[in-house]
Design a protein around this motif. Structure first.
Motif, short mmCIF file in Angstrom:
data_model
loop_
_atom_site.label_atom_id
_atom_site.label_comp_id
_atom_site.label_asym_id
_atom_site.label_seq_id
_atom_site.Cartn_x
_atom_site.Cartn_y
_atom_site.Cartn_z
N HIS A 106 0.87 -1.17 0.00
CA HIS A 106 0.00 0.00 0.00
C HIS A 106 0.91 1.22 0.00
O HIS A 106 1.74 1.39 0.90
CB HIS A 106 -0.92 0.03 1.23
N LEU A 107 0.77 2.04 -1.02
CA LEU A 107 1.67 3.16 -1.25
C LEU A 107 1.01 4.48 -0.88
O LEU A 107 -0.20 4.66 -1.06
CB LEU A 107 2.10 3.22 -2.72
N VAL A 108 1.84 5.40 -0.39
CA VAL A 108 1.36 6.75 -0.07
C VAL A 108 2.28 7.75 -0.74
O VAL A 108 3.52 7.62 -0.69
CB VAL A 108 1.35 7.00 1.45
N GLY A 109 1.71 8.77 -1.40
CA GLY A 109 2.51 9.80 -2.04
C GLY A 109 1.66 11.01 -2.35
O GLY A 109 0.43 10.97 -2.26
N ARG A 110 2.33 12.09 -2.74
CA ARG A 110 1.63 13.35 -3.03
C ARG A 110 1.17 13.47 -4.47
O ARG A 110 0.15 14.11 -4.75
CB ARG A 110 2.55 14.54 -2.72
N ASP A 111 1.94 12.92 -5.39
CA ASP A 111 1.66 13.07 -6.82
C ASP A 111 0.65 12.00 -7.25
O ASP A 111 1.00 10.85 -7.49
CB ASP A 111 2.96 12.93 -7.60
N ALA A 112 -0.61 12.40 -7.35
CA ALA A 112 -1.69 11.43 -7.59
C ALA A 112 -1.49 10.67 -8.89
O ALA A 112 -1.67 9.44 -8.94
CB ALA A 112 -3.03 12.16 -7.60
N GLU A 113 -1.13 11.37 -9.96
CA GLU A 113 -0.99 10.72 -11.27
C GLU A 113 0.17 9.73 -11.26
O GLU A 113 0.03 8.57 -11.70
CB GLU A 113 -0.78 11.77 -12.35
N LYS A 114 1.29 10.14 -10.75
CA LYS A 114 2.47 9.28 -10.70
C LYS A 114 2.24 8.09 -9.78
O LYS A 114 2.61 6.95 -10.10
CB LYS A 114 3.68 10.09 -10.21
N LEU A 115 1.61 8.34 -8.64
CA LEU A 115 1.34 7.29 -7.67
C LEU A 115 0.40 6.24 -8.24
O LEU A 115 0.65 5.03 -8.14
CB LEU A 115 0.74 7.90 -6.40
N ALA A 116 -0.67 6.68 -8.87
CA ALA A 116 -1.64 5.75 -9.44
C ALA A 116 -1.02 4.91 -10.54
O ALA A 116 -1.26 3.70 -10.63
CB ALA A 116 -2.85 6.52 -9.97
N ALA A 117 -0.22 5.54 -11.39
CA ALA A 117 0.40 4.81 -12.50
C ALA A 117 1.36 3.74 -11.98
O ALA A 117 1.36 2.59 -12.46
CB ALA A 117 1.14 5.78 -13.42
N PHE A 118 2.17 4.09 -10.99
CA PHE A 118 3.12 3.11 -10.46
C PHE A 118 2.39 2.01 -9.70
O PHE A 118 2.71 0.82 -9.84
CB PHE A 118 4.13 3.79 -9.54
N ALA A 119 1.40 2.38 -8.90
CA ALA A 119 0.64 1.38 -8.14
C ALA A 119 0.01 0.35 -9.08
O ALA A 119 -0.01 -0.85 -8.78
CB ALA A 119 -0.43 2.06 -7.29
N GLN A 120 -0.49 0.81 -10.21
CA GLN A 120 -1.11 -0.11 -11.17
C GLN A 120 -0.10 -1.13 -11.70
O GLN A 120 -0.44 -2.30 -11.91
CB GLN A 120 -1.73 0.68 -12.32
N THR A 121 1.16 -0.71 -11.92
CA THR A 121 2.15 -1.62 -12.50
C THR A 121 2.50 -2.76 -11.56
O THR A 121 2.95 -3.82 -12.01
CB THR A 121 3.45 -0.87 -12.87
#
Length: 240
Positions: free
Chosen positions: A29-44
């Motif tokens: 489970h990841l936490v970060g500020r950059d929503a777009e970057k976070l979502a893209a990485f989490a999906q991978t």
């Protein structure tokens, strides 16, 4: 499924840790500020995530709840590189660095403690810096903040024993996006690299390898330690 909660999950070191744990079959489970970057990485990597800023105290309860009840690991891989001589530092600089590096780590641990203590072999990994124990010019604010992380590590390792282990990693300069203002200049990067007995900059994977060890059962008798991954810079002077 056992879950590791990673603050700074969209940063260079946070991503490197997440990739290694994912390869080991861990859920993240990841936490970060950059929503777009976070979502893209989490999906991978098939991770869940929470978007937010660690200077907002409400984030920690939210992230813990969204990570679920199977938490066995906490990584607080959040930091700042605020290099200014003392005369140029403002109270806002000190407060921001302390909030991001130290208070955030404490609040992350506070929020996850009730869940982590339910598991028999939980582990917390904080991030300090070589600058917390070795003096460098223009590092007053960040050195203070990271030294506080060292104290927090020792205090919580004692308080959480024996069921939750708490350690910190203290890197030297690592080639990540956070350090780009230094590492993107080849002359500066080479000069700093040559200050190390192993004459190169650190990589995110150098740091991630130790973090994953500290999260694993292979380090089950290791707690309350500040571990340097720094090419020998903190302790060695091979050239006199």
């Amino acid at each position: 499924m056992a879950t590791t909660l990673i603050y700074g999950g969209s940063g260079g070191i946070g991503q490197a840790i997440a990739k290694r744990l994912h390869q080991q079959g861990q859920h993240l489970h990841l936490v970060g500020r950059d929503a777009e970057k976070l979502a893209a990485f989490a999906q991978t990597i098939g991770a869940s995530y929470t978007c937010g800023d660690v200077t907002h105290p409400e984030l920690f309860a939210q992230a813990t709840a969204e990570a679920g009840e199977q938490l066995t690991g906490l990584v607080y891989a959040v930091g700042s590189i605020n290099l200014k001589p003392l005369r140029r530092l403002t109270i806002e600089d000190f407060q921001q660095d302390y909030a991001v590096n130290s208070i955030g780590a404490a609040l992350a641990a506070q929020a996850t403690f009730p869940v982590l203590k339910k598991n028999s072999s939980a582990s917390v990994v904080f991030f300090s810096s070589i600058a917390s124990q070795q003096g460098f010019s223009s590092h007053a604010s960040i050195s203070m903040a990271k030294a506080a992380v060292n104290g927090l590590t020792l205090a919580l390792a004692a308080e959480f024993a024996p069921h939750i282990r708490v350690n910190a990693i203290a890197p030297s300069l690592t080639a990540t996006p956070l350090a780009a203002s230094l590492t993107n200049n080849p002359t500066v990067a080479e000069a700093i690299a040559n200050l190390h007995p192993i004459p190169r900059l650190g990589t995110a994977d150098d740091i991630a390898a130790l973090a994953c060890f500290l999260l694993s059962s292979d380090s089950s008798w290791l707690t309350g330690q500040i571990l340097h991954v720094d090419g020998g810079r903190s302790t060695l002077r091979p050239k006199g």
